[in-house]
Design an enzyme around this catalytic site. Structure first.
Site, mmCIF file in Angstrom:
data_model
loop_
_atom_site.group_PDB
_atom_site.id
_atom_site.type_symbol
_atom_site.label_atom_id
_atom_site.label_comp_id
_atom_site.label_asym_id
_atom_site.label_seq_id
_atom_site.Cartn_x
_atom_site.Cartn_y
_atom_site.Cartn_z
ATOM 1 C CB CYS A 88 -8.511 0.528 14.578
ATOM 2 S SG CYS A 88 -8.715 1.709 15.893
ATOM 3 C CD GLU A 89 -7.643 -2.448 8.013
ATOM 4 O OE1 GLU A 89 -7.458 -3.512 7.335
ATOM 5 O OE2 GLU A 89 -8.854 -1.968 8.285
ATOM 6 N NE ARG B 154 -2.338 5.891 -5.814
ATOM 7 C CZ ARG B 154 -1.071 5.588 -5.998
ATOM 8 N NH1 ARG B 154 -0.091 5.778 -5.072
ATOM 9 N NH2 ARG B 154 -0.551 4.832 -6.871
#
Ligand SMILES: *Cc1c(COP(=O)(O)O)cnc(C)c1O
Length: 463
Positions: free
Chosen positions: A391-392, A360
């Protein structure tokens, strides 16, 4: 505040968040009852407890991350909604917020009805013993198989969302020799979010049939002609995380004016009106949600007033809270891993979950609170960002938070108000194993949705 106004580069003042986290709270150890479920307290050791159980013991037994759901709080909220609306109205829990067999059982016991929006949500509801006549089926693209199953099992209502669907549901009911109870979902041109609403929203979205331009009236015309459909009412849902009742007021007025049109054109007074869900909860102490009692009173008054003005009998009202029931009842328990102070900016605190268990923040820029729960601390507040292990760089759980400066790997953090749309929207990104949901009550804990395992993932991957 524009950052480029400070050419000397980022300093602490440049990155201080606005709003809720603009300044550290007076006491980082307080677990404010406005955002935590109602049995949460700190025990003599300084650790948080829920349902009489120490979070350190819960982490030990069930691992982290885990969603910890306060069953007593869930049931109390169901009862509060039921009592507020009384016997003249129906409360449908929106299953998409979080659905499991245990939850269905609690809802059934507490006298609530249930909204589903897929065949598999319907399967869970029926499997857990919710009577079909207390289930409503939603969705803008119900498959033929979903419609078939809903009609076959005898769901209490199907909420029609398009002209094509009117024909599909009618044909299926016909084929099964049944008369299916239906509502028509209309778009009233109101869009409501948190503190503001737009009374003239574009109808440029996928749900429902527009009141403006006469689509909704045409849908009523078509349904009333079909023997296999019983039109019981009109449905409207205007948004999410709404605090201000003004949007509902406009929606109710427009729905009632359709009821009056239907009476004038067809001589039929439709017996039900559903005003949907979308009632807000407190994610931080800045949020000030309405109580079910206030909401019921406001909605009841609006509908009664509008019906009197249109000289209509007051129809049976229903509402569909999802978030407002389950949201506040759970928190996510994480273990702290890497802590990375960025000089003059903030400290990045990594936890053992992230966007796979709470999308969210990344998806909606949602705000959350967070607290150190395995102990108390008298250390200075440290401006932090709680991030996941994915990985972001957008993998953020809590964008702005003050945590004690002595925070260390192995400490437990908890993010309250994660009962709605967190487990329900969880993913396997990076092959994360979706966390369990642990229900606690009266000193007992039990897994109601177990943690995924490596074997679960490998079984799906058939090579
Ligand atoms: C999503 C939805 C709800 C529930 O919304 P909450 O914000 O969780 O209360 C209710 N009704 C319909 C039709 C919905 O799509």
């Amino acid at each position: 505040m524009s950052r480029s106004a400070h050419p000397a580069g980022p300093r602490h003042a440049d990155v201080l968040p606005e709003g809720h986290y603009a300044a550290p709270p007076a006491d980082l150890n307080t677990l404010d009852t406005r955002v935590w479920s109602r049995t949460v307290t700190r025990n003599a050791d300084g650790a948080a407890e829920v349902g009489g159980l120490d979070v350190r013991a819960l982490a030990e037994e069930f691992g982290t991350p885990a969603y910890i759901l306060d069953e007593a709080d869930f049931r109390a909220r169901c009862r509060a909604w039921r009592a507020a609306f009384g016997h003249g109205a129906d409360v449908f829990y929106a299953g998409k917020a979080f659905l499991s067999r245990a939850v269905v059982k609690w809802l059934h016991e507490e006298g609530l009805n249930l909204d589903v929006c897929s065949g598999t949500e319907l399967a869970v509801a029926l499997d857990a013993g919710m009577p079909a006549e207390r289930i409503a089926l939603h969705g803008n693209n119900k498959s033929t198989a979903e419609i078939e199953r809903a009609v076959e099992t005898g769901v209490g209502r199907i909420v029609l969302d398009s002209f094509q669907e009117i024909a599909r549901v009618a044909a299926e009911a016909d084929r099964q020799g049944k008369r299916q109870r239906v509502q028509i979902r209309v778009t009233v041109g109101v869009e409501a979010h948190t503190h503001e609403f737009i009374a003239t929203a574009h109808e440029d979205q996928k749900f429902g049939l527009a009141l403006a331009g006469g689509q909704a009236a045409e849908a009523v015309r078509r349904v009333l002609k079909l023997e296999s459909l019983e039109l019981v009412g009109i449905h409207s849902h205007i948004g999410s995380q709404i605090f201000d009742m003004a949007g509902f007021e406009v929606a109710a007025r427009r729905v009632v004016s359709l009821l009056a049109e239907v009476r004038d054109e067809h001589g039929v007074e439709l017996p039900e009106i559903d005003l949907g869900g979308g009632l807000g909860i407190a994610y931080t102490t800045d949020d000030d949600p309405r109580e079910p009692q206030e909401i019921a009173k406001a909605l009841g008054e609006i509908v009664t007033r509008e019906c009197e003005a249109a000289r209509l009998a007051v129809p049976r009202l229903s509402v569909e809270p999802g978030r407002a029931i389950v949201g506040p009842t759970a928190f996510t328990l994480y273990e702290v891993g890497t802590i990375k102070p960025l000089d003059g900016l903030r400290t990045y605190v990594s936890v053992d979950g992230g966007m796979s268990d709470n999308i969210r923040t990344a998806l909606y820029d949602a705000e959350y609170s967070v607290s150190l729960v395995s102990r108390t601390s008298d250390a200075e507040p440290m401006l932090s960002r709680v991030v996941g292990k994915h990985c972001e760089s957008g993998d953020i759980v809590v964008k702005d938070a003050f945590l004690p400066a002595d925070l260390a790997p192995g400490d437990l953090l908890a993010v309250p108000a994660t009962g709605a749309y967190c487990r329900a929207m969880a993913s396997n990104y990076n092959h994360a194993l979706r966390p369990p949901v642990v229900a606690v009550t009266d000193g007992r804990a039990r897994v109601i949705v177990r943690r995924e395992t490596e074997e679960d993932l490998l079984r799906l991957d058939v090579g």
